[in-house]
Design a protein around this motif. Structure first.
Motif, mmCIF file in Angstrom:
data_model
loop_
_atom_site.group_PDB
_atom_site.id
_atom_site.type_symbol
_atom_site.label_atom_id
_atom_site.label_comp_id
_atom_site.label_asym_id
_atom_site.label_seq_id
_atom_site.Cartn_x
_atom_site.Cartn_y
_atom_site.Cartn_z
ATOM 1 N N UNK A 58 -6.633 0.179 3.492
ATOM 2 C CA UNK A 58 -5.409 -0.181 2.857
ATOM 3 C C UNK A 58 -5.596 -1.314 2.069
ATOM 4 N N UNK A 59 -5.400 -1.243 0.719
ATOM 5 C CA UNK A 59 -5.664 -2.419 -0.230
ATOM 6 C C UNK A 59 -4.170 -2.931 -0.802
ATOM 7 N N UNK A 60 -3.876 -4.111 -0.105
ATOM 8 C CA UNK A 60 -2.546 -4.591 -0.345
ATOM 9 C C UNK A 60 -2.502 -4.987 -1.881
ATOM 10 N N UNK A 61 -1.279 -5.012 -2.319
ATOM 11 C CA UNK A 61 -1.018 -5.215 -3.849
ATOM 12 C C UNK A 61 -1.036 -6.993 -3.870
ATOM 13 N N UNK A 62 -0.758 -7.508 -2.673
ATOM 14 C CA UNK A 62 -0.795 -9.274 -2.811
ATOM 15 C C UNK A 62 -1.961 -9.575 -3.404
ATOM 16 N N UNK A 63 -2.085 -10.729 -4.182
ATOM 17 C CA UNK A 63 -3.008 -11.270 -4.809
ATOM 18 C C UNK A 63 -3.834 -11.956 -3.690
ATOM 19 N N UNK A 64 -5.184 -11.638 -3.939
ATOM 20 C CA UNK A 64 -6.129 -12.421 -2.856
ATOM 21 C C UNK A 64 -5.981 -11.924 -1.521
ATOM 22 N N UNK A 80 -2.080 0.277 -2.061
ATOM 23 C CA UNK A 80 -2.792 1.499 -2.257
ATOM 24 C C UNK A 80 -3.763 2.150 -1.272
ATOM 25 N N UNK A 81 -4.028 3.106 -0.903
ATOM 26 C CA UNK A 81 -4.734 3.475 0.259
ATOM 27 C C UNK A 81 -5.893 4.502 -0.285
ATOM 28 N N UNK A 82 -6.862 4.795 0.452
ATOM 29 C CA UNK A 82 -7.971 5.855 0.532
ATOM 30 C C UNK A 82 -8.213 6.235 1.710
ATOM 31 N N UNK A 83 -8.767 7.408 1.857
ATOM 32 C CA UNK A 83 -9.139 8.133 3.063
ATOM 33 C C UNK A 83 -10.658 8.170 2.746
ATOM 34 N N UNK A 135 3.581 6.843 3.341
ATOM 35 C CA UNK A 135 2.634 7.231 2.473
ATOM 36 C C UNK A 135 3.342 8.054 1.380
ATOM 37 N N UNK A 136 3.042 7.773 -0.009
ATOM 38 C CA UNK A 136 3.327 8.551 -1.149
ATOM 39 C C UNK A 136 2.204 8.601 -1.977
ATOM 40 N N UNK A 137 1.787 9.742 -2.375
ATOM 41 C CA UNK A 137 0.445 9.724 -3.223
ATOM 42 C C UNK A 137 -0.633 9.220 -2.974
ATOM 43 N N UNK A 138 -0.973 7.917 -3.554
ATOM 44 C CA UNK A 138 -1.921 7.145 -3.061
ATOM 45 C C UNK A 138 -1.409 5.715 -2.546
ATOM 46 N N UNK A 139 -0.062 5.505 -2.409
ATOM 47 C CA UNK A 139 0.442 4.319 -1.893
ATOM 48 C C UNK A 139 0.859 4.240 -0.531
ATOM 49 N N UNK A 140 0.795 2.912 0.028
ATOM 50 C CA UNK A 140 1.137 3.057 1.486
ATOM 51 C C UNK A 140 2.251 1.889 1.605
ATOM 52 N N UNK A 141 3.379 1.790 2.392
ATOM 53 C CA UNK A 141 3.914 0.546 2.755
ATOM 54 C C UNK A 141 3.599 0.566 4.649
#
Length: 134
Positions: free
Chosen positions: A79-85, A65-68, A48-54
């Motif tokens: 967890x909301x992946x960057x991948x389209x769709x 990006x992620x939210x709690x 996790x870094x800031x609002x990003x995850x891997x």
């Protein structure tokens, strides 16, 4: 006595944070403000870094990006992946909040869930325990 200053009320009727809100805040405090890396015994890792995850699994990795959020009084990662769709995934979070002994590393358990407005339901995957990398 009133001090003459108007203050905005909190989200709960008493003006105090709810226990669920404190739990989500504790999860955010555990992650910290910098980069946070965690590994599991089965080869998975999440950072996790800031609002990003891997999230890395043997089958591949996802970034986004992620939210709690709080659902049914429990903290949940979205967890909301960057991948389209790609669809968001949700994980119930259980993390150590106790003081750690010397040499002990913090752990966090993620359990994949589905989410309704008021509750979480297990998605069928077993919980995964992640240990913070030192």
């Amino acid at each position: 006595d009133w001090d003459g200053v108007y203050r905005k009320m909190g989200t709960s009727a008493s003006g105090q944070d709810t226990e669920a809100g404190l739990t989500a805040k504790k999860v955010q405090m555990i992650l910290g403000s910098g980069r946070s890396e965690w590994v599991s015994n089965d080869g998975q890792s999440v950072s996790f870094q800031e609002r990003s995850y891997t999230l890395t699994r043997p089958a591949g990795s996802d970034t986004g990006t992620f939210a709690i959020i709080t659902v049914g009084g429990k903290p949940v990662f979205q967890f909301k992946p960057d991948r389209s769709g790609a669809k968001s995934s949700f994980y119930l979070v259980d993390a150590d909040t106790k003081p750690l002994a010397a040499g002990e590393r913090q752990s966090m358990t993620l359990t994949e869930v589905t989410v309704t407005m008021t509750a979480t339901n297990l998605a069928g995957s077993p919980p995964v325990v992640f240990i913070r990398k030192s």
